[in-house]
Structures are given as C-alpha cells and as structure tokens.
Motif scaffolding. Structure first.
Motif, PDB file in Angstrom:
ATOM      1  N   LYS A   1      -5.753   8.480 -16.767  1.00 42.54           N
ATOM      2  CA  LYS A   1      -4.692   7.832 -16.000  1.00 42.54           C
ATOM      3  C   LYS A   1      -5.308   7.181 -14.760  1.00 42.54           C
ATOM      4  N   THR A   2      -4.997   5.901 -14.562  1.00 41.64           N
ATOM      5  CA  THR A   2      -5.510   5.188 -13.391  1.00 41.64           C
ATOM      6  C   THR A   2      -4.357   4.704 -12.519  1.00 41.64           C
ATOM      7  N   HIS A   3      -4.699   4.439 -11.272  1.00 46.42           N
ATOM      8  CA  HIS A   3      -3.743   3.938 -10.289  1.00 46.42           C
ATOM      9  C   HIS A   3      -4.315   2.625  -9.750  1.00 46.42           C
ATOM     10  N   ASN A   4      -3.528   1.550  -9.797  1.00 42.39           N
ATOM     11  CA  ASN A   4      -3.983   0.243  -9.336  1.00 42.39           C
ATOM     12  C   ASN A   4      -3.944   0.155  -7.814  1.00 42.39           C
ATOM     13  N   LEU A   5      -4.900  -0.597  -7.260  1.00 45.66           N
ATOM     14  CA  LEU A   5      -4.990  -0.780  -5.813  1.00 45.66           C
ATOM     15  C   LEU A   5      -5.088  -2.266  -5.475  1.00 45.66           C
ATOM     16  N   THR A   6      -4.626  -2.610  -4.300  1.00 46.40           N
ATOM     17  CA  THR A   6      -4.904  -3.929  -3.735  1.00 46.40           C
ATOM     18  C   THR A   6      -6.181  -3.773  -2.920  1.00 46.40           C
ATOM     19  N   ALA A   7      -7.092  -4.716  -3.081  1.00 38.36           N
ATOM     20  CA  ALA A   7      -8.351  -4.655  -2.332  1.00 38.36           C
ATOM     21  C   ALA A   7      -8.482  -5.897  -1.454  1.00 38.36           C
TER      22      ALA A   7
ATOM     23  N   VAL B   1     -26.818  -9.726  11.136  1.00 35.61           N
ATOM     24  CA  VAL B   1     -26.459  -9.858   9.719  1.00 35.61           C
ATOM     25  C   VAL B   1     -24.946  -9.777   9.560  1.00 35.61           C
ATOM     26  N   PRO B   2     -24.407 -10.442   8.535  1.00 35.68           N
ATOM     27  CA  PRO B   2     -22.959 -10.372   8.316  1.00 35.68           C
ATOM     28  C   PRO B   2     -22.527  -8.969   7.897  1.00 35.68           C
ATOM     29  N   LEU B   3     -21.281  -8.689   8.119  1.00 37.36           N
ATOM     30  CA  LEU B   3     -20.685  -7.408   7.741  1.00 37.36           C
ATOM     31  C   LEU B   3     -19.683  -7.662   6.630  1.00 37.36           C
ATOM     32  N   PHE B   4     -19.813  -6.904   5.536  1.00 39.11           N
ATOM     33  CA  PHE B   4     -18.888  -7.008   4.419  1.00 39.11           C
ATOM     34  C   PHE B   4     -18.229  -5.646   4.234  1.00 39.11           C
ATOM     35  N   GLU B   5     -16.897  -5.626   4.248  1.00 42.30           N
ATOM     36  CA  GLU B   5     -16.153  -4.380   4.093  1.00 42.30           C
ATOM     37  C   GLU B   5     -15.088  -4.543   3.018  1.00 42.30           C
ATOM     38  N   GLY B   6     -14.764  -3.436   2.378  1.00 41.06           N
ATOM     39  CA  GLY B   6     -13.667  -3.396   1.427  1.00 41.06           C
ATOM     40  C   GLY B   6     -12.596  -2.451   1.929  1.00 41.06           C
ATOM     41  N   ILE B   7     -11.360  -2.880   1.904  1.00 39.35           N
ATOM     42  CA  ILE B   7     -10.230  -2.039   2.288  1.00 39.35           C
ATOM     43  C   ILE B   7      -9.306  -1.992   1.075  1.00 39.35           C
ATOM     44  N   MET B   8      -9.156  -0.818   0.496  1.00 40.66           N
ATOM     45  CA  MET B   8      -8.309  -0.643  -0.678  1.00 40.66           C
ATOM     46  C   MET B   8      -7.056   0.119  -0.262  1.00 40.66           C
ATOM     47  N   ASN B   9      -5.906  -0.330  -0.786  1.00 41.50           N
ATOM     48  CA  ASN B   9      -4.676   0.387  -0.462  1.00 41.50           C
ATOM     49  C   ASN B   9      -3.642   0.249  -1.560  1.00 41.50           C
ATOM     50  N   SER B  10      -2.672   1.150  -1.483  1.00 42.47           N
ATOM     51  CA  SER B  10      -1.532   1.130  -2.387  1.00 42.47           C
ATOM     52  C   SER B  10      -0.413   1.918  -1.724  1.00 42.47           C
ATOM     53  N   THR B  11       0.796   1.448  -1.892  1.00 39.73           N
ATOM     54  CA  THR B  11       1.954   2.189  -1.406  1.00 39.73           C
ATOM     55  C   THR B  11       2.995   2.234  -2.499  1.00 39.73           C
ATOM     56  N   VAL B  12       3.550   3.412  -2.689  1.00 42.23           N
ATOM     57  CA  VAL B  12       4.626   3.608  -3.646  1.00 42.23           C
ATOM     58  C   VAL B  12       5.644   4.511  -2.967  1.00 42.23           C
ATOM     59  N   GLY B  13       6.851   3.980  -2.764  1.00 44.40           N
ATOM     60  CA  GLY B  13       7.865   4.771  -2.064  1.00 44.40           C
ATOM     61  C   GLY B  13       7.389   5.087  -0.664  1.00 44.40           C
ATOM     62  N   GLN B  14       7.350   6.350  -0.326  1.00 45.36           N
ATOM     63  CA  GLN B  14       6.904   6.771   0.995  1.00 45.36           C
ATOM     64  C   GLN B  14       5.455   7.240   0.995  1.00 45.36           C
ATOM     65  N   GLN B  15       4.794   7.127  -0.138  1.00 43.86           N
ATOM     66  CA  GLN B  15       3.404   7.555  -0.253  1.00 43.86           C
ATOM     67  C   GLN B  15       2.469   6.369  -0.055  1.00 43.86           C
ATOM     68  N   GLY B  16       1.390   6.582   0.651  1.00 44.28           N
ATOM     69  CA  GLY B  16       0.403   5.537   0.861  1.00 44.28           C
ATOM     70  C   GLY B  16      -1.002   6.070   0.661  1.00 44.28           C
ATOM     71  N   LEU B  17      -1.873   5.207   0.223  1.00 43.40           N
ATOM     72  CA  LEU B  17      -3.267   5.566  -0.018  1.00 43.40           C
ATOM     73  C   LEU B  17      -4.106   4.405   0.493  1.00 43.40           C
ATOM     74  N   SER B  18      -5.101   4.689   1.306  1.00 43.79           N
ATOM     75  CA  SER B  18      -6.013   3.631   1.738  1.00 43.79           C
ATOM     76  C   SER B  18      -7.374   4.226   2.065  1.00 43.79           C
TER      77      SER B  18
END
Length: 169
Positions: A64-70, A143-160
């Motif tokens: 089972k996987t959970h999709n994220l916005t990156a 040097v340049p800085l490259f970062e990834g920020i991943m998040n997802s919200t469903v209802g009142q739950q959030g993940l980042s």
C-alpha cells in the motif's frame, strides 16, 4: 433520453479524469523566460547534484502506497552572482529517466529560487525517485542548494518532510 443522459455522464467522467492527470510543472512556458546562452562564458565551475524525491511512500505495508506532492526547490545561495542550471532530470525508482524539465540552460539571479512541482497524481517517479542537476557557477561563487519538500494532507492529518541534495561532481 436515457441514452443521451448516459452519454453526457460518460463524456463528463472522461473529461474529469483527463483533467486530474495533468502535470503542472512540465510545461515549457514555465522555463522559457529563464533560458540563457552561456557559450561565451568559459571560466565557470561545473558541478552536479543528486536529490532524492518521494512521489509515493509506503503506508501500513509494502503493498500500500500513499501519494505525495513534491516541491523541488532550486536556490541560488549567492548574494552577488548569477548561477546557471543546465539540466534538471527526473528519474524513477528504477533509475529510468522520466522527464527532463528544460532543454536550454536557465539562470537564477542572486538569492533567487525556482520550483518544480510534482503533483500528487503524478506517481511516475514511484517511491525512490530522484533528480540529477547539472550546474555552472562563477569562480568562488557559492554552490546552488537543491531541496525537496514532500507533503500530503487528508482531512485533519498532514504529513511533510524534506530532503537535501548532495554534490556528486
């Protein structure tokens, strides 16, 4: 009348599904205003950076996987110098090139940031996707800085969470 209604529902469903699959950050107009010819600049330092990205993560089990916005953040950390990004290549879990974000070199002015957004519905990268950035900077520039920020919200739950690139060249 019933056939007409079913036809309308079918067309509406098809259009709605098509719209959901649209990927926002791959359109060339996002980058065309930033292109620059640097062929006359021969004293630039060359570098490359690797950034891990997660368009999906495992949830509860391996099946089972959970999709994220990156959001991929490309940052010029220099106070004085413009830097140049030659490639932003996105690879999937298996190391296969998914897409290149621009064909021509782009610039970032001092302290400027550009973003690449990988929509939540775009799971082409999978659970182990990554970017390779190739860049050029003036001598003694930071040097340049490259970062990834991943998040997802469903209802009142959030993940980042975040990731940060490592220089590989």
């Amino acid at each position: 009348m019933k056939q007409y209604f079913l036809f309308i529902v079918f067309i509406f469903s098809f259009v709605a599904c098509e719209k959901q699959q649209q990927v926002s950050s791959i359109h060339p107009e996002n980058w065309s205003k930033r292109t620059i010819d640097i062929s006359h600049k021969d004293s630039l330092q060359v570098g490359a950076s690797y950034l891990s990205i997660y368009s999906q993560i495992f949830s509860l089990s391996e099946s089972k996987t959970h999709n994220l916005t990156a959001m991929v953040s490309l940052r010029n950390t220099s106070l004085n110098d413009t830097i140049y990004i030659e490639k932003a290549d996105y690879y999937d879990t298996h190391g296969t090139l998914v897409r290149s974000y621009f064909e021509k070199t782009i610039f970032l002015a001092p302290l400027e940031t550009a973003e690449i957004i990988i929509d939540e519905v775009d799971v082409s990268g999978g659970t182990g996707s990554n970017f390779i950035f190739e860049w050029k900077i003036p001598q003694n520039a930071s040097v340049p800085l490259f970062e990834g920020i991943m998040n997802s919200t469903v209802g009142q739950q959030g993940l980042s969470f975040t990731t940060q690139a490592v220089r590989i060249k």
